[in-house]
Scaffold this motif. Structure first.
Motif, PDB file in Angstrom:
ATOM      1  N   UNK A 162      16.817 -67.521 -52.662  1.00  0.00           N
ATOM      2  CA  UNK A 162      15.858 -68.588 -52.416  1.00  0.00           C
ATOM      3  C   UNK A 162      16.233 -69.478 -51.242  1.00  0.00           C
ATOM      4  N   UNK A 163      17.529 -69.536 -50.907  1.00  0.00           N
ATOM      5  CA  UNK A 163      17.980 -70.582 -49.989  1.00  0.00           C
ATOM      6  C   UNK A 163      18.570 -70.097 -48.672  1.00  0.00           C
ATOM      7  N   UNK A 164      18.619 -68.815 -48.437  1.00  0.00           N
ATOM      8  CA  UNK A 164      19.234 -68.366 -47.185  1.00  0.00           C
ATOM      9  C   UNK A 164      18.363 -68.749 -45.993  1.00  0.00           C
ATOM     10  N   UNK A 165      19.012 -68.954 -44.859  1.00  0.00           N
ATOM     11  CA  UNK A 165      18.285 -69.269 -43.636  1.00  0.00           C
ATOM     12  C   UNK A 165      17.361 -68.117 -43.240  1.00  0.00           C
ATOM     13  N   UNK A 166      17.803 -66.873 -43.439  1.00  0.00           N
ATOM     14  CA  UNK A 166      16.982 -65.718 -43.082  1.00  0.00           C
ATOM     15  C   UNK A 166      15.657 -65.734 -43.834  1.00  0.00           C
ATOM     16  N   UNK A 167      15.725 -65.978 -45.147  1.00  0.00           N
ATOM     17  CA  UNK A 167      14.509 -66.040 -45.939  1.00  0.00           C
ATOM     18  C   UNK A 167      13.611 -67.186 -45.530  1.00  0.00           C
TER      19      UNK A 167
ATOM     20  N   UNK B 251      22.815 -52.330 -54.399  1.00  0.00           N
ATOM     21  CA  UNK B 251      23.383 -53.539 -54.991  1.00  0.00           C
ATOM     22  C   UNK B 251      22.293 -54.609 -55.004  1.00  0.00           C
ATOM     23  N   UNK B 252      22.217 -55.368 -56.087  1.00  0.00           N
ATOM     24  CA  UNK B 252      21.150 -56.358 -56.209  1.00  0.00           C
ATOM     25  C   UNK B 252      21.248 -57.438 -55.140  1.00  0.00           C
ATOM     26  N   UNK B 253      22.468 -57.891 -54.841  1.00  0.00           N
ATOM     27  CA  UNK B 253      22.619 -58.918 -53.800  1.00  0.00           C
ATOM     28  C   UNK B 253      23.916 -58.666 -53.025  1.00  0.00           C
ATOM     29  N   UNK B 254      25.015 -59.317 -53.387  1.00  0.00           N
ATOM     30  CA  UNK B 254      26.274 -59.098 -52.673  1.00  0.00           C
ATOM     31  C   UNK B 254      26.946 -57.811 -53.139  1.00  0.00           C
ATOM     32  N   UNK B 255      27.633 -57.136 -52.220  1.00  0.00           N
ATOM     33  CA  UNK B 255      28.352 -55.913 -52.561  1.00  0.00           C
ATOM     34  C   UNK B 255      27.860 -54.728 -51.744  1.00  0.00           C
ATOM     35  N   UNK B 256      28.442 -53.573 -52.026  1.00  0.00           N
ATOM     36  CA  UNK B 256      28.111 -52.390 -51.229  1.00  0.00           C
ATOM     37  C   UNK B 256      28.290 -51.130 -52.062  1.00  0.00           C
TER      38      UNK B 256
ATOM     39  N   UNK C  61       2.785 -61.222 -46.864  1.00  0.00           N
ATOM     40  CA  UNK C  61       3.719 -61.406 -47.966  1.00  0.00           C
ATOM     41  C   UNK C  61       5.082 -60.827 -47.618  1.00  0.00           C
ATOM     42  N   UNK C  62       6.112 -61.348 -48.282  1.00  0.00           N
ATOM     43  CA  UNK C  62       7.461 -60.818 -48.137  1.00  0.00           C
ATOM     44  C   UNK C  62       7.757 -59.895 -49.309  1.00  0.00           C
ATOM     45  N   UNK C  63       8.636 -58.945 -49.109  1.00  0.00           N
ATOM     46  CA  UNK C  63       8.916 -57.927 -50.121  1.00  0.00           C
ATOM     47  C   UNK C  63       9.400 -58.533 -51.425  1.00  0.00           C
ATOM     48  N   UNK C  64      10.278 -59.538 -51.344  1.00  0.00           N
ATOM     49  CA  UNK C  64      10.805 -60.205 -52.532  1.00  0.00           C
ATOM     50  C   UNK C  64      10.204 -61.598 -52.698  1.00  0.00           C
ATOM     51  N   UNK C  65       8.986 -61.785 -52.218  1.00  0.00           N
ATOM     52  CA  UNK C  65       8.215 -63.025 -52.308  1.00  0.00           C
ATOM     53  C   UNK C  65       8.799 -64.144 -51.454  1.00  0.00           C
ATOM     54  N   UNK C  66      10.090 -64.472 -51.660  1.00  0.00           N
ATOM     55  CA  UNK C  66      10.708 -65.539 -50.871  1.00  0.00           C
ATOM     56  C   UNK C  66      11.656 -64.976 -49.814  1.00  0.00           C
ATOM     57  N   UNK C  67      11.808 -63.666 -49.793  1.00  0.00           N
ATOM     58  CA  UNK C  67      12.742 -63.041 -48.850  1.00  0.00           C
ATOM     59  C   UNK C  67      12.304 -61.606 -48.599  1.00  0.00           C
ATOM     60  N   UNK C  68      12.548 -61.145 -47.367  1.00  0.00           N
ATOM     61  CA  UNK C  68      12.257 -59.752 -47.046  1.00  0.00           C
ATOM     62  C   UNK C  68      13.510 -59.113 -46.454  1.00  0.00           C
ATOM     63  N   UNK C  69      14.022 -58.032 -47.080  1.00  0.00           N
ATOM     64  CA  UNK C  69      15.244 -57.399 -46.570  1.00  0.00           C
ATOM     65  C   UNK C  69      15.057 -56.789 -45.187  1.00  0.00           C
ATOM     66  N   UNK C  70      13.813 -56.535 -44.773  1.00  0.00           N
ATOM     67  CA  UNK C  70      13.541 -56.056 -43.417  1.00  0.00           C
ATOM     68  C   UNK C  70      12.796 -57.117 -42.620  1.00  0.00           C
ATOM     69  N   UNK C  71      13.145 -58.379 -42.877  1.00  0.00           N
ATOM     70  CA  UNK C  71      12.488 -59.476 -42.187  1.00  0.00           C
ATOM     71  C   UNK C  71      12.881 -59.580 -40.726  1.00  0.00           C
TER      72      UNK C  71
ATOM     73  N   UNK D 164      20.222 -77.100 -48.130  1.00  0.00           N
ATOM     74  CA  UNK D 164      21.417 -77.393 -47.364  1.00  0.00           C
ATOM     75  C   UNK D 164      21.841 -76.205 -46.512  1.00  0.00           C
ATOM     76  N   UNK D 165      23.039 -76.300 -45.941  1.00  0.00           N
ATOM     77  CA  UNK D 165      23.537 -75.275 -45.031  1.00  0.00           C
ATOM     78  C   UNK D 165      24.488 -74.319 -45.744  1.00  0.00           C
ATOM     79  N   UNK D 166      24.443 -73.061 -45.331  1.00  0.00           N
ATOM     80  CA  UNK D 166      25.418 -72.076 -45.804  1.00  0.00           C
ATOM     81  C   UNK D 166      25.193 -71.549 -47.198  1.00  0.00           C
ATOM     82  N   UNK D 167      23.994 -71.758 -47.767  1.00  0.00           N
ATOM     83  CA  UNK D 167      23.695 -71.252 -49.108  1.00  0.00           C
ATOM     84  C   UNK D 167      23.073 -69.864 -48.955  1.00  0.00           C
ATOM     85  N   UNK D 168      23.782 -68.844 -49.374  1.00  0.00           N
ATOM     86  CA  UNK D 168      23.354 -67.466 -49.131  1.00  0.00           C
ATOM     87  C   UNK D 168      22.771 -66.828 -50.383  1.00  0.00           C
TER      88      UNK D 168
END
Length: 384
Positions: A195-200, A65-70, A210-220, A188-192
């Motif tokens: 580009x904006x997640x706290x994890x990223x 899944x590209x982002x949300x979902x399973x 570098x991160x896998x998705x430039x601004x985020x890494x799924x195995x970060x 801000x807070x709670x934006x998932x």
């Protein structure tokens, strides 16, 4: 019984496999690795060359899944981490019972975890081939190493199951609270979002390279926190399978695994309504959904192989499962595709294009399996 994933202070070396094993765990690990090793390509090729509707449906399930979902393919990685947890009560617990000190076991656990992190970095980047700024430090092996390490340390130093469950709940609830309540500069807070997640944001701030998705890494690094919960779910399952208490009969263990898996799915999908099921962020709801399916698959394999003793069919997967780390990294230095063409391209040339396409995938898988079978009959297994 002994597990397939034993902790050791030695680096990855070839050594004989343990004699007594939980056979369903070997088979399930091999089933999992089969798809990682290229099995999913069967459905993609079938869908592309035939246009069959059922093949297209399965091919979609074997994409992320590209982002949300399973989807089914989103369970492959957490299932492997879950199984590392299942092996813990057999590998670590048996050593505790033999009188090995917790400090010695902890050193082995930490050494193994850091070694997997190192192997993950090498797998991503090779040896001294890139400057640090171009290297990716997050990895599948690194997540297995760190999450498994912390879960095993919890198992070692908090042997009371109630304490382990508190850790499990605390990790998932704490991650949820941090992701929802801590603001990210400019977002801000709670934006998932990507580009904006706290994890990223945390990974961008502290991880070099570098991160896998430039601004985020799924195995970060930050999303490794809930991944510890995935390994803990495996530990809970392993403790049940190894238990000699009130729930000691194999049929009872299978039933409790099934009920536990269903409970995780209900909780996970319900939580997903407010904290989306998301593999990239490894959300708490994702831990429960992926964990629920993992527990159910373990229950099924355990019931068929270890309870009903119907295991001949699983030999194909067992050969893969007993050298799972080897087949994961072997493609980086063994050209299986070249070998498949060498042995099968001439024969396949006599058939139509759809048959050639599917046959090429099967030939590739056959060469990989033959390599693993050779290692199996020689009793050579890569251990970390």
């Amino acid at each position: 019984m002994q597990s397939t994933s034993t902790a050791t202070t030695e680096p990855a070396v070839a050594q004989p496999a343990p004699v007594r094993r939980l056979m369903s765990l070997d088979a399930l690990r091999g089933f999992d690795m089969f798809w990682i090793a290229g099995g999913e390509e069967i459905f993609h090729v079938l869908a592309k060359t035939t246009g069959w509707a059922w093949a297209a449906v399965l091919a979609e399930q074997f994409t992320h899944v590209e982002w949300d979902g399973f989807r089914a393919y989103d369970c492959i990685f957490p299932l492997f981490l879950f199984m590392a947890g299942v092996s813990t009560p057999f590998a670590v617990g048996s050593r505790l019972e033999r009188g090995v000190s917790k400090s010695e076991l902890a050193r082995k656990v930490i050494t193994r975890g850091l070694l997997l992190v190192l192997l993950g970095i090498i797998y991503n980047n090779g040896l001294f081939t890139k400057p640090i700024s171009d290297m990716r430090f997050g990895s599948v092996l690194g997540r297995i190493g760190l999450a498994g390490m912390f879960a095993q340390l919890i198992y070692l130093y908090f042997p009371n199951p109630k304490a382990q469950y508190i850790w499990f709940g605390g990790l998932l609830l704490g991650y949820w609270a941090m992701m929802k309540l801590i603001p990210v500069p400019g977002c801000g807070a709670g934006v998932l979002t990507l580009d904006c997640s706290l994890a990223g944001y945390v990974d961008r701030s502290i991880l070099p390279g570098r991160l896998y998705l430039k601004v985020h890494d799924p195995e970060g690094l930050f999303s490794t926190i809930p991944a510890i919960g995935t390994a803990l779910l495996g530990i809970f399952s392993g403790q049940l399978l190894r238990s000699q208490g009130p729930v000691a009969q194999p049929h009872q263990k299978t039933l409790w695994l099934g009920l536990g898996g269903v409970a995780c799915l209900i909780l996970g999908y319900s939580w997903g309504l407010i904290f989306p099921v998301n593999k990239n962020l490894w959300t708490s709801s994702f831990v429960l959904v992926a964990g629920g399916w993992s527990v159910l698959m373990l229950a099924l394999f355990y019931w068929i192989i270890d309870v009903k003793k119907v295991g001949g069919w699983a030999f194909f997967f067992t050969v893969i499962g007993m050298n799972s780390i080897l087949i994961y990294i072997a493609g980086e230095f063994i050209d299986f595709e070249y070998a498949a063409k060498f042995f099968f391209e001439g024969i396949l040339s006599f058939f139509s294009e759809p048959v050639r396409a599917v046959g090429s995938v099967l030939a590739f898988l056959a060469v990989k399996w033959a390599f693993l079978y050779f290692m199996y009959i020689k009793k050579v297994f890569l251990r970390v």
